[in-house]
Design an enzyme around this catalytic site. Sequence first.
Site, PDB file in Angstrom:
ATOM      1  N   VAL A   1      47.681  62.915  19.958  1.00  0.00           N
ATOM      2  CA  VAL A   1      47.782  62.867  18.501  1.00  0.00           C
ATOM      3  C   VAL A   1      48.559  64.085  17.997  1.00  0.00           C
ATOM      4  CG1 VAL A   1      46.479  62.933  16.348  1.00  0.00           C
ATOM      5  CG2 VAL A   1      45.728  61.462  18.238  1.00  0.00           C
TER       6      VAL A   1
ATOM      7  N   ILE B   1      51.229  58.595  28.186  1.00  0.00           N
ATOM      8  CA  ILE B   1      50.247  58.480  27.109  1.00  0.00           C
ATOM      9  C   ILE B   1      50.383  59.695  26.202  1.00  0.00           C
ATOM     10  CG2 ILE B   1      47.798  58.306  26.551  1.00  0.00           C
ATOM     11  CD1 ILE B   1      47.368  57.088  29.305  1.00  0.00           C
TER      12      ILE B   1
ATOM     13  N   VAL C   1      48.793  66.318  15.618  1.00  0.00           N
ATOM     14  CA  VAL C   1      49.325  66.655  14.302  1.00  0.00           C
ATOM     15  C   VAL C   1      48.470  67.700  13.602  1.00  0.00           C
ATOM     16  CG1 VAL C   1      50.399  64.411  14.000  1.00  0.00           C
ATOM     17  CG2 VAL C   1      48.074  64.766  13.182  1.00  0.00           C
TER      18      VAL C   1
ATOM     19  N   THR D   1      38.937  71.268  10.562  1.00  0.00           N
ATOM     20  CA  THR D   1      37.809  71.544  11.457  1.00  0.00           C
ATOM     21  C   THR D   1      37.966  70.953  12.857  1.00  0.00           C
ATOM     22  OG1 THR D   1      36.670  69.613  10.529  1.00  0.00           O
ATOM     23  CG2 THR D   1      36.138  71.759   9.589  1.00  0.00           C
TER      24      THR D   1
ATOM     25  N   LYS E   1      46.887  82.125   7.690  1.00  0.00           N
ATOM     26  CA  LYS E   1      46.221  81.249   6.723  1.00  0.00           C
ATOM     27  C   LYS E   1      44.996  81.958   6.156  1.00  0.00           C
ATOM     28  CE  LYS E   1      43.708  76.861   6.368  1.00  0.00           C
ATOM     29  NZ  LYS E   1      43.204  75.667   7.092  1.00  0.00           N
TER      30      LYS E   1
ATOM     31  N   PRO F   1      38.811  79.904  -0.248  1.00  0.00           N
ATOM     32  CA  PRO F   1      39.194  81.000   0.635  1.00  0.00           C
ATOM     33  C   PRO F   1      38.201  81.159   1.781  1.00  0.00           C
ATOM     34  CG  PRO F   1      38.032  81.881  -1.244  1.00  0.00           C
ATOM     35  CD  PRO F   1      38.080  80.383  -1.437  1.00  0.00           C
TER      36      PRO F   1
END
Length: 502
Positions: free
Chosen positions: A47, A44, A49, A347, A80, A98
Amino acid sequence: MTDLNIREIAIIGGGTAGWMAAAGLSILLKDPTVRIRLIESDEIGTVGVGEATIPHIRYFNQLVGLKEEEYLRRTNATFKLGIEFVNWGQIGDRYFHPFSPFGVNMDGIHFHHFWLRHIQKPGAAPIDDYNLQVLASKLNKFTHPQPNVRSSPLATIEYAYQFDASLYGKYMREVAEGRGVQRIEGKIVEVKQRPEDGFVQSVTLESGEEIAAELFIDCTGFRGLLIEQTLKSGYDDWSNYLPVDRAVAQACELAGPLTPFTRATAHESGWQWRIPLQNRLGNGHVYCSEYISDDEACAKLQSGLDGEPISEPRFLRFKTGIRKKPWNKNVVSLGLASGFLEPLESTSIHLIQTAIARLMTNFPDKCFNEKDIDYYNERTLAEFKQVRDFLILHYCATQRDDTPFWNYVRTMELPETLRQRIDIYLENGRLYRHDNELFGEHSWFAVFEGQNLRPKRYHPVVNHIPDQMLDQRMAEIRRAMNKCLEQFEDHDQYLKKRCQMA
């Protein structure tokens, strides 16, 4: 005396959510008599990504004992400073959201009120000139915060990471197993419930092995094996507010410098993410299937890649919303099993992190106090709604009328909580932060201003400052920003130095 302490915890599903829960609980519980087992099947997939985060991830990394230099190397991470939005207000628009505030609050009033007055003068500087992280992002520069430099923008730098989520999950697995978490390979074929109250009692694997526990953590993704398929917790569908329901992701070769920010570019029926990692660019097109086909969405994604593709397109389907009971009986759902809010503001991992913290605050004993569970669910719903409203703002605060998709989101009915915020801001520029919610005043202001929604007025107290004094203050803030910018270094070079330290 009866021992009511929970001794057996089973985490169902791995991936980022499962292994973050395993690592966090193994540290926070600090009890050798508690056994934590994680069940996952290699058959299985996950996700995996989501590759961009917000600054709170740093605190979780510190909690589980990660050294930043090693973390950067192990997950191909980059730094980031925020997100650049392209084509959201109107086609051709660009703005930054920002992580750090704009300017400096003065006289107890948020800085944006002073700027809203100042910008009315000819030749006044744009809002970007008052944010150190925006200035650095435009130059592809980065540096760590300097908290010892008081009253300086260098002390207010906030940053997150862009990283490979699958590598992060593997890293969390090492941390968890190193602290005694047991991984069990296997596919679950049966869930048994207690006949007297419906609590989950055990799960049975294909091998026939039965795993019993007192507390179950459901990290089985959208299918929600325990929380939904077994306990029928229900789902609040928010797709009328956030209609994008599919995504196609594809990595490509690096092209150009590694930018210290994520980019979100609006398209005809959704938007495209661009996330630079050390070894590749992560790309994805999030879209609404009512307005565009999968083939068209994939073609749109591929036409906007910066480099040659290095993976096959991967399609995902989802429905924005939240479980009506993220915690039901003795099952707590985390990650996609608990709900889904699209990745526009990065988030997803944060919501896993706060759910783990909330679970520890309300950690149960074998009695499973229903009042604690209700409180957990109320706070989880409140957090999801606050983030949901902020995401909706990006869509409804637009002037685009070039496609049916943008016409829908521009004119759709809004939650009353969001409508009230918008109405208050458009009248007098006031912004509020409720219950220490995730996105503060500067975040809301960035989207409002970036997408061309400017209020009629500003806080009346700002008018008490003479023009000359306001001009002087604003000039001083700009000078301070530019002076601090000299402390920043090229992001690529800075990143290489940090990774070499590992």
